[in-house]
Design an enzyme around this catalytic site. Sequence first.
Site, mmCIF file in Angstrom:
data_model
loop_
_atom_site.group_PDB
_atom_site.id
_atom_site.type_symbol
_atom_site.label_atom_id
_atom_site.label_comp_id
_atom_site.label_asym_id
_atom_site.label_seq_id
_atom_site.Cartn_x
_atom_site.Cartn_y
_atom_site.Cartn_z
ATOM 1 N N GLU A 136 2.560 17.508 -4.713
ATOM 2 C CA GLU A 136 3.626 17.242 -3.768
ATOM 3 C C GLU A 136 5.000 17.634 -4.306
ATOM 4 O O GLU A 136 5.277 17.526 -5.492
ATOM 5 C CB GLU A 136 3.615 15.752 -3.390
ATOM 6 C CG GLU A 136 2.470 15.470 -2.444
ATOM 7 C CD GLU A 136 2.066 13.997 -2.397
ATOM 8 O OE1 GLU A 136 1.624 13.563 -1.324
ATOM 9 O OE2 GLU A 136 2.185 13.312 -3.416
ATOM 10 N N CYS A 151 12.558 17.850 -5.661
ATOM 11 C CA CYS A 151 11.816 17.123 -6.691
ATOM 12 C C CYS A 151 10.466 17.821 -6.878
ATOM 13 O O CYS A 151 9.672 17.909 -5.944
ATOM 14 C CB CYS A 151 11.643 15.681 -6.241
ATOM 15 S SG CYS A 151 10.712 14.688 -7.403
ATOM 16 N N CYS A 158 -1.707 12.563 -13.441
ATOM 17 C CA CYS A 158 -0.985 12.312 -14.699
ATOM 18 C C CYS A 158 -1.914 11.519 -15.601
ATOM 19 O O CYS A 158 -2.656 10.674 -15.135
ATOM 20 C CB CYS A 158 0.296 11.519 -14.418
ATOM 21 S SG CYS A 158 1.337 11.310 -15.879
ATOM 22 N N CYS A 162 1.208 4.784 -16.150
ATOM 23 C CA CYS A 162 2.228 3.736 -16.107
ATOM 24 C C CYS A 162 1.811 2.791 -14.978
ATOM 25 O O CYS A 162 1.376 3.240 -13.910
ATOM 26 C CB CYS A 162 3.610 4.326 -15.825
ATOM 27 S SG CYS A 162 4.101 5.502 -17.107
ATOM 28 N N CYS A 165 3.185 3.110 -11.260
ATOM 29 C CA CYS A 165 3.289 4.449 -10.659
ATOM 30 C C CYS A 165 2.013 4.844 -9.926
ATOM 31 O O CYS A 165 0.916 4.754 -10.471
ATOM 32 C CB CYS A 165 3.602 5.466 -11.759
ATOM 33 S SG CYS A 165 3.620 7.154 -11.158
ATOM 34 N N GLY A 215 3.364 13.856 -12.444
ATOM 35 C CA GLY A 215 3.043 14.360 -13.773
ATOM 36 C C GLY A 215 4.146 14.199 -14.798
ATOM 37 O O GLY A 215 5.280 13.857 -14.473
ATOM 38 N N GLU A 216 3.768 14.453 -16.041
ATOM 39 C CA GLU A 216 4.714 14.360 -17.161
ATOM 40 C C GLU A 216 5.095 15.788 -17.564
ATOM 41 O O GLU A 216 4.282 16.512 -18.158
ATOM 42 C CB GLU A 216 4.043 13.605 -18.320
ATOM 43 C CG GLU A 216 4.772 13.677 -19.641
ATOM 44 C CD GLU A 216 6.259 13.355 -19.558
ATOM 45 O OE1 GLU A 216 6.618 12.252 -19.152
ATOM 46 O OE2 GLU A 216 7.074 14.236 -19.910
ATOM 47 N N LEU A 270 12.921 4.679 -19.180
ATOM 48 C CA LEU A 270 12.888 3.618 -20.198
ATOM 49 C C LEU A 270 12.137 2.394 -19.668
ATOM 50 O O LEU A 270 11.132 1.978 -20.249
ATOM 51 C CB LEU A 270 14.321 3.268 -20.612
ATOM 52 C CG LEU A 270 14.459 2.456 -21.880
ATOM 53 C CD1 LEU A 270 13.903 3.201 -23.084
ATOM 54 C CD2 LEU A 270 15.910 2.072 -22.131
ATOM 55 N N HIS A 271 12.636 1.788 -18.636
ATOM 56 C CA HIS A 271 11.948 0.731 -17.879
ATOM 57 C C HIS A 271 11.733 -0.599 -18.593
ATOM 58 O O HIS A 271 11.348 -1.573 -17.946
ATOM 59 C CB HIS A 271 10.586 1.214 -17.354
ATOM 60 C CG HIS A 271 10.631 2.443 -16.522
ATOM 61 N ND1 HIS A 271 11.619 2.689 -15.604
ATOM 62 C CD2 HIS A 271 9.818 3.527 -16.457
ATOM 63 C CE1 HIS A 271 11.401 3.860 -15.015
ATOM 64 N NE2 HIS A 271 10.323 4.397 -15.527
ATOM 65 N N ASN A 346 9.273 1.033 -5.748
ATOM 66 C CA ASN A 346 8.712 1.442 -4.463
ATOM 67 C C ASN A 346 7.248 1.051 -4.423
ATOM 68 O O ASN A 346 6.453 1.576 -5.187
ATOM 69 C CB ASN A 346 8.827 2.958 -4.286
ATOM 70 C CG ASN A 346 10.269 3.373 -4.053
ATOM 71 O OD1 ASN A 346 10.967 2.786 -3.252
ATOM 72 N ND2 ASN A 346 10.708 4.385 -4.784
ATOM 73 N N CYS A 389 10.137 7.805 -5.238
ATOM 74 C CA CYS A 389 9.717 7.840 -6.645
ATOM 75 C C CYS A 389 8.456 7.029 -6.857
ATOM 76 O O CYS A 389 8.373 5.882 -6.445
ATOM 77 C CB CYS A 389 10.775 7.182 -7.515
ATOM 78 S SG CYS A 389 12.187 8.176 -7.764
HETATM 79 N N1 SAH Z 1 6.462 11.521 -15.533
HETATM 80 C C1 SAH Z 1 7.853 11.589 -15.559
HETATM 81 C C2 SAH Z 1 8.477 12.133 -14.296
HETATM 82 C C3 SAH Z 1 7.879 11.690 -12.991
HETATM 83 S S1 SAH Z 1 8.120 10.035 -12.476
HETATM 84 C C4 SAH Z 1 8.446 10.245 -15.908
HETATM 85 O O1 SAH Z 1 7.726 9.261 -15.920
HETATM 86 O O2 SAH Z 1 9.647 10.193 -16.180
HETATM 87 C C5 SAH Z 1 9.803 9.990 -11.907
HETATM 88 C C6 SAH Z 1 10.433 8.583 -11.977
HETATM 89 O O3 SAH Z 1 9.869 7.699 -11.000
HETATM 90 C C7 SAH Z 1 10.185 7.918 -13.316
HETATM 91 O O4 SAH Z 1 11.334 7.300 -13.817
HETATM 92 C C8 SAH Z 1 9.142 6.906 -12.952
HETATM 93 O O5 SAH Z 1 9.074 5.911 -13.894
HETATM 94 C C9 SAH Z 1 9.592 6.456 -11.607
HETATM 95 N N2 SAH Z 1 8.588 5.718 -10.851
HETATM 96 C C10 SAH Z 1 7.245 5.769 -11.001
HETATM 97 N N3 SAH Z 1 6.644 4.916 -10.133
HETATM 98 C C11 SAH Z 1 7.620 4.333 -9.413
HETATM 99 C C12 SAH Z 1 7.634 3.380 -8.334
HETATM 100 N N4 SAH Z 1 6.503 2.909 -7.823
HETATM 101 N N5 SAH Z 1 8.818 3.006 -7.828
HETATM 102 C C13 SAH Z 1 9.976 3.527 -8.308
HETATM 103 N N6 SAH Z 1 10.029 4.437 -9.318
HETATM 104 C C14 SAH Z 1 8.870 4.840 -9.864
HETATM 105 FE FE1 SF4 Z 2 4.113 7.451 -15.841
HETATM 106 FE FE2 SF4 Z 2 5.630 9.465 -14.920
HETATM 107 FE FE3 SF4 Z 2 2.952 9.783 -15.217
HETATM 108 FE FE4 SF4 Z 2 3.892 8.204 -13.297
HETATM 109 S S1 SF4 Z 2 4.181 10.394 -13.452
HETATM 110 S S2 SF4 Z 2 2.183 7.741 -14.709
HETATM 111 S S3 SF4 Z 2 5.727 7.329 -14.253
HETATM 112 S S4 SF4 Z 2 4.467 9.408 -16.843
#
Ligand code: SAH
Ligand code: SF4
Length: 404
Positions: A136, A151, A158, A162, A165, A215-216, A270-271, A346, A389
């Site tokens: 996407e 984006c 991935c 996390c 996510c 993805g990362e 960071l989170h 979200n 996100c």
């Molecule tokens: N993998 C990379 C980039 C993609 S995620 C990363 O983790 O940075 C892009 C952003 O969306 C990241 O900061 C991620 O932590 C955040 N994100 C993931 N799941 C989310 C959710 N359910 N609600 C809000 N932000 C989220």
């Molecule tokens: Fe974590 Fe980013 Fe992969 Fe989602 S896309 S699992 S936030 S590393």
Amino acid sequence: MSLVDSAPSSHTHDAAASAALNAEDRARILAKAALFSPPDATLPDGRRDLVGLSRDELTELLVEIGEKPFRTKQLWHWIYHQGVTDFSAMSSIAKPLQAKLAERFVVGRPQAAMVQTSTDETRKFLFRFRDGQEAETVYIPDRREDRGAVCISSQVGCTLSCTFCHTGTQKLVRNLGAAEIVGQFMAARDSYSEWPSPKGDTPRLLSTIVLMGMGEPLYKYENIAKAMKIIMDGEGIALSRRRITLSTSGVVPLMDRCGEELGINLAVSLHAVTNELRNEIVPLNRKYPIEEVLAACRRYPAANNSRRITFEYIMLRGVNDSEADARELVRLISGLPAKVNLIPFNPWPGSAYRPSTREQQNKFAQIIMDAGFSSPIRTPRGRDILAACGQLKTESERIRAAQS
Ligand code: SAH
Ligand code: SF4
């Protein structure tokens, strides 16, 4: 199969040992990434896709078919400046050569398997690649100006899981290739008829790239680097490195390289402010803990006061949103050219968390702002089409079923 080992790393090594470890880790990540490679650039009919090749590679191909190297510049202009996909529309190239090129090559695009536009104008594309895999891409228009951000996804799925996510619930299928990364941007531009590329600072709708999709991105750094070099090339799409931001969950060994080679903006997910919590919600932390991630940020070459590092911080109710957390966050990032992007969680079907209350978000933001950091609370966009996100996940089958 996972791209990372989850063994915690030692924190006692000195700088030299740390550099050696980084080099070793970097080699391991790159070797594993090769296992998840995108499909071959040659189509079943034998024609080669030209998108995603570096200038040198393009020249090599042209020389192989007996053409002069100066053709590279011409083709580059048509492909990346004009956005033309049909050789017969390349009017500065003579007809016989157009035909010769069309016999051997294509200028590919991912296929838009689905396009949805949110009530807030956010547009989500589901792009299908040549092997049928899908990812996407989201266009997020700026509310105040006539421009916006694309984006872009870097992987199908991935490996990192996390806990908040949606993408993380889908196991990695494969990395996207440079052609597929550039292709997402080009196809999104097609959808807004935004060719040819602007010269200089002429504004365009699709004026910024955030590598924040599925993805990362640093797990397939080489593909990302190749794609960004194509996108930044001044004779093509010509997007400035200042208009590109890569978001990473903290792949320390490749953060330096990204800063040195590409000089694009960095965002770090960071989170959490303790390793204990971050180990749980961003499992990559077990490999690269908070202090190593922050040290990499302190070294990041492309950061300064006019180009700050963004710390993304997802607001999870009762999990990481206390005022003590906010104060610790300030302590951790003090001295860094940084801003904090607070992201309201979200929700997605089956997710285990709740978003922080508005009041708590504001209190948290105030503590960070009082310490002198900008701390915007990100407005969720495209929630109605699961484009916000962390909501991205290729669910074409489910959505298609629901629509039929
Ligand atoms: N993998 C990379 C980039 C993609 S995620 C990363 O983790 O940075 C892009 C952003 O969306 C990241 O900061 C991620 O932590 C955040 N994100 C993931 N799941 C989310 C959710 N359910 N609600 C809000 N932000 C989220
Ligand atoms: Fe974590 Fe980013 Fe992969 Fe989602 S896309 S699992 S936030 S590393």
